[in-house]
Enzyme design. Structure first.
Site, short mmCIF file in Angstrom:
data_model
loop_
_atom_site.label_atom_id
_atom_site.label_comp_id
_atom_site.label_asym_id
_atom_site.label_seq_id
_atom_site.Cartn_x
_atom_site.Cartn_y
_atom_site.Cartn_z
N ARG A 10 0.83 -1.21 0.00
CA ARG A 10 0.00 0.00 0.00
C ARG A 10 0.86 1.26 0.00
O ARG A 10 0.43 2.31 -0.42
CB ARG A 10 -0.89 0.05 1.24
CG ARG A 10 -2.00 -0.96 1.29
CD ARG A 10 -2.59 -1.05 2.70
NE ARG A 10 -3.08 0.22 3.20
CZ ARG A 10 -4.29 0.72 2.96
NH1 ARG A 10 -5.12 0.05 2.19
NH2 ARG A 10 -4.68 1.88 3.47
N ARG A 60 10.02 5.08 -3.15
CA ARG A 60 10.51 5.79 -4.34
C ARG A 60 11.88 6.42 -4.13
O ARG A 60 12.26 6.73 -3.00
CB ARG A 60 9.48 6.82 -4.81
CG ARG A 60 8.93 7.74 -3.75
CD ARG A 60 8.04 8.81 -4.39
NE ARG A 60 6.61 8.55 -4.32
CZ ARG A 60 5.80 9.06 -3.38
NH1 ARG A 60 6.27 9.83 -2.43
NH2 ARG A 60 4.51 8.79 -3.41
N ARG A 69 -8.77 -6.45 13.40
CA ARG A 69 -7.88 -5.68 14.25
C ARG A 69 -8.64 -4.41 14.63
O ARG A 69 -9.37 -3.84 13.80
CB ARG A 69 -6.63 -5.35 13.44
CG ARG A 69 -5.44 -5.02 14.24
CD ARG A 69 -4.97 -6.12 15.16
NE ARG A 69 -3.91 -5.57 15.97
CZ ARG A 69 -3.63 -5.98 17.18
NH1 ARG A 69 -4.31 -6.96 17.75
NH2 ARG A 69 -2.65 -5.43 17.87
N ARG A 84 0.52 5.75 16.36
CA ARG A 84 0.68 7.11 15.84
C ARG A 84 -0.08 8.12 16.69
O ARG A 84 -0.98 7.77 17.44
CB ARG A 84 0.27 7.21 14.38
CG ARG A 84 -1.09 6.67 14.05
CD ARG A 84 -1.28 6.59 12.52
NE ARG A 84 -2.52 5.89 12.22
CZ ARG A 84 -2.84 5.39 11.03
NH1 ARG A 84 -2.03 5.52 10.02
NH2 ARG A 84 -3.98 4.76 10.86
N GLU A 111 -3.26 6.47 18.87
CA GLU A 111 -3.93 5.25 18.40
C GLU A 111 -3.22 4.03 18.95
O GLU A 111 -2.05 3.80 18.65
CB GLU A 111 -3.89 5.18 16.87
CG GLU A 111 -4.83 6.16 16.22
CD GLU A 111 -4.89 6.02 14.70
OE1 GLU A 111 -4.50 4.97 14.15
OE2 GLU A 111 -5.35 6.98 14.06
N TYR A 125 -9.58 -4.85 3.08
CA TYR A 125 -8.87 -3.67 3.59
C TYR A 125 -9.00 -2.57 2.52
O TYR A 125 -8.09 -2.30 1.76
CB TYR A 125 -7.41 -4.07 3.81
CG TYR A 125 -6.52 -3.07 4.52
CD1 TYR A 125 -7.00 -1.89 5.05
CD2 TYR A 125 -5.16 -3.33 4.65
CE1 TYR A 125 -6.16 -1.00 5.70
CE2 TYR A 125 -4.31 -2.46 5.29
CZ TYR A 125 -4.81 -1.29 5.81
OH TYR A 125 -3.96 -0.42 6.43
N ASP A 177 -9.74 1.23 0.87
CA ASP A 177 -9.66 2.68 1.07
C ASP A 177 -11.02 3.27 0.71
O ASP A 177 -11.84 2.63 0.08
CB ASP A 177 -8.58 3.28 0.16
CG ASP A 177 -7.19 3.01 0.71
OD1 ASP A 177 -7.05 2.94 1.94
OD2 ASP A 177 -6.25 2.87 -0.09
N1 UDP Z 1 3.60 0.79 7.89
C1 UDP Z 1 4.86 0.67 8.45
N2 UDP Z 1 5.44 1.76 9.01
C2 UDP Z 1 4.82 2.97 9.04
C3 UDP Z 1 3.54 3.09 8.45
C4 UDP Z 1 2.96 1.97 7.89
O1 UDP Z 1 5.44 -0.40 8.45
O2 UDP Z 1 5.39 3.93 9.58
C5 UDP Z 1 2.98 -0.43 7.31
C6 UDP Z 1 2.15 -1.19 8.32
O3 UDP Z 1 2.29 -2.57 8.05
C7 UDP Z 1 0.75 -0.73 8.03
C8 UDP Z 1 0.79 -0.63 6.52
O4 UDP Z 1 2.11 -0.12 6.25
O5 UDP Z 1 -0.21 -1.67 8.46
C9 UDP Z 1 -0.25 0.27 5.91
O6 UDP Z 1 -0.16 1.55 6.45
P1 UDP Z 1 -1.29 2.65 6.23
O7 UDP Z 1 -0.76 3.94 6.69
O8 UDP Z 1 -1.78 2.52 4.84
O9 UDP Z 1 -2.40 2.12 7.23
P2 UDP Z 1 -3.84 2.72 7.61
O10 UDP Z 1 -3.78 4.20 7.38
O11 UDP Z 1 -4.83 2.01 6.75
O12 UDP Z 1 -3.99 2.38 9.05
#
Ligand code: UDP
Length: 394
Positions: A173, A177, A259, A291, A311, A374, A376
Site C-alpha cells: 500500500r 521511491r 484488528r 501514531r 492510536e 482492507y 480505502d
Molecule cells: N507501515 C509501516 N510503518 C509505518 C507506516 C505503515 O510499516 O510507519 C505499514 C504497516 O504494516 C501498516 C501498513 O504499512 O499496516 C499500511 O499503512 P497505512 O498507513 O496505509 O495504514 P492505515 O492508514 O490504513 O492504518
C-alpha cells in the site's frame, strides 16, 4: 400501519450512504439504521472548537479515479492537504513514505544511485527470491535498515502478529521511491473535505429515513413486535448489510479476525501546535501506540488550541466476549472492528461465508466489513456505486 421500503440499509458508513443516495436517485425508498448514535461509521468527524476531529482514526481521501473524485466533490469542497507523515524511531526522525529523504537521513547519502547501492547491498545478503509474506516483501523492497527501524515494530504493533504471518499486500500500500517526495500517496487526487466528512454523509442520506442507536437484529425483532401489537411498523424488500458478515450468520462457521484500535483523545486548549504535523508514526515496538494524530493540521492549523489522538492497536473481540474479557492479555480489547486481517485462514473462512451469503438472495453484503477487505474510501465508493448499478439494472 405498514410503511414499506425498497431497502433497509444496515450501517450508515460510506458504503451504505452512497448506495442509499444512488437508489433514491432512481426512485427507490430506503430506510437506514445504525447502531451508533451518529451517522457516518468510521469516517465520522466531530467539530471540537473549530477543529474537525476524526473520531475513528485519520481519513485522508485519495484516488486516481476521476469519476470517484468528481462524485465525492459534489458533497464537499476538498482542500489541498497532502499526507506526509513523520516517523519517530527512538530519537531519530524520518520522512515517510520511504523516499530519498528517508534514505538520506538513514545513511547520509545524497543520490538515488547511492541509495540503491546501499539497499542492494542489504538485499543481496538475504537471498529472498519470491517474497512469501510481509517481512520478506519489506526486506526485499527496502533492505534491512528500513525494515528494522520503520516497518517491523510498527507493523507488529498494528496487526498484533509477526510480520512473517502477514500478507505482503499490506506493505505494498505504501509507495517506495527514489525521489525527494514525501507524499504518502501516489494518487492523482488527494485532500480533506473542508468542514469534515460528516457533511458528506448527511448530504448522501438526505431523503433517507435514518434511525440511530439500533442494531439490525433488534430492529427486525421490534418491527415484528410492533406489527403484532397493531402499531406502525416498517417492512422492506431487500437488506443492504454493511456490518460483519460472520456476525450476520451468528459466527456459525467461526469468527473472522479483525484488528481494532483504541483512541486516546486529548483536548489541549492552551497548546497551539503539539507536533507540527497531522500524522506522526511511532515505529518502535516499545511505544504502545502506533501514531499520534493532530487533527488541526488536516485543515492547515485552523481552530483554537489543539486536539490530539493516540492510536493504540488492539485485538478485536465480539461485544459479548469483550464485556467479560478480563484484560488477561497485555492488550485491551475493543468491540469495534476496524481492519479485516486478510491472512490465509481468514480469507478461506470468508469464502465460506460468501457461499452462505449466496443463499440469502434478499441481502446484499458490502463495505469493509461485509466484503472483508482492507478498502480505502475511494474503493468503498466504487464498490457501492457498482452494487447500486447492478441493483438498478435488475
Ligand atoms: N507501515 C509501516 N510503518 C509505518 C507506516 C505503515 O510499516 O510507519 C505499514 C504497516 O504494516 C501498516 C501498513 O504499512 O499496516 C499500511 O499503512 P497505512 O498507513 O496505509 O495504514 P492505515 O492508514 O490504513 O492504518
Amino acid at each position: 400501519m405498514r410503511k414499506h421500503y425498497d431497502y433497509l440499509i444496515v450501517g450508515t458508513g460510506l458504503y451504505g450512504s452512497v448506495f442509499s443516495h444512488e437508489m433514491k436517485k432512481n426512485g427507490k425508498k430506503c430506510y437506514a439504521i445504525d447502531k451508533r448514535n451518529h451517522v457516518g461509521g468510521n469516517i465520522y468527524t466531530r467539530n471540537v472548537r473549530g477543529i474537525q476531529v476524526h473520531e475513528y482514526g485519520a481519513h485522508i481521501f485519495h484516488t486516481s479515479n476521476t469519476k470517484i473524485w468528481d462524485y465525492v466533490s459534489e458533497f464537499a469542497d476538498f482542500n489541498h492537504y497532502v499526507n506526509s507523515p513523520i516517523a519517530v524511531y527512538k530519537d531519530e526522525i524520518y520522512n515517510l513514505p520511504f523516499n530519498m529523504n528517508t534514505f538520506s537521513r538513514l545513511w547520509g547519502i545524497k543520490t538515488p544511485a547511492e541509495a540503491k547501492t546501499k539497499i542492494q547491498e542489504q538485499i543481496a545478503q538475504l537471498h529472498i527470491t519470491e517474497p512469501q509474506n510481509l517481512e520478506e516483501q519489506a526486506l526485499s523492497l527496502a533492505g534491512t535498515d528500513v525494515y528494522e527501524k520503520l516497518i517491523k515494530g510498527y507493523t507488529e504493533k498494528q496487526w498484533g502478529r509477526d510480520c512473517r504471518e502477514l500478507p505482503a499486500f499490506i506493505i505494498k500500500r505504501l509507495p517506495f521511491r527514489f525521489t525527494y517526495d514525501n507524499n504518502y500517496f501516489n494518487d492523482r487526487y488527494q485532500g480533506i473535505p473542508i468542514g469534515g466528512y460528516t457533511q458528506i454523509i448527511e448530504k448522501l442520506l438526505e431523503g433517507t429515513e435514518v434511525a440511530l442507536n439500533v442494531k439490525y437484529r433488534d430492529f427486525v425483532k421490534k418491527q415484528m413486535e410492533l406489527k403484532a401489537q397493531g402499531q406502525d411498523y416498517v417492512t422492506w424488500d431487500k437488506v443492504l448489510y454493511t456490518g460483519m458478515i460472520d456476525e450476520y450468520f451468528d459466527y456459525r462457521l467461526g469468527s473472522l479476525e479483525y484488528r481494532s484500535l483504541r483512541f486516546e483523545q486529548e483536548v489541549m486548549p492552551d497548546c497551539d501546535n503539539f507536533q507540527g504535523n497531522a500524522v506522526v508514526n511511532y515505529t518502535e515496538r516499545e511505544i504502545p501506540f502506533t501514531r499520534i494524530i493532530e487533527h488541526k493540521h488536516f485543515e492547515f492549523g485552523k481552530g483554537e488550541g489543539t486536539v490530539i489522538t493516540r492510536e493504540y492497536p488492539v485485538e478485536w473481540r465480539p461485544e459479548d466476549k469483550c464485556a467479560f474479557s478480563e484484560n488477561d492479555t497485555a492488550e485491551c480489547t475493543s468491540s469495534e472492528p476496524y481492519y479485516p486481517v486478510n491472512n490465509e485462514r481468514n480469507d478461506t473462512l470468508f469464502v465460506k461465508y460468501k457461499e452462505l451469503a449466496k443463499k440469502e438472495p434478499n441481502v446484499i453484503f458490502g463495505g469493509r466489513l461485509g466484503a472483508y477487505k482492507y478498502y480505502d474510501m475511494d474503493k468503498v465508493i466504487e464498490a457501492a456505486l457498482d452494487t447500486a448499478e447492478t441493483e438498478i439494472e435488475k
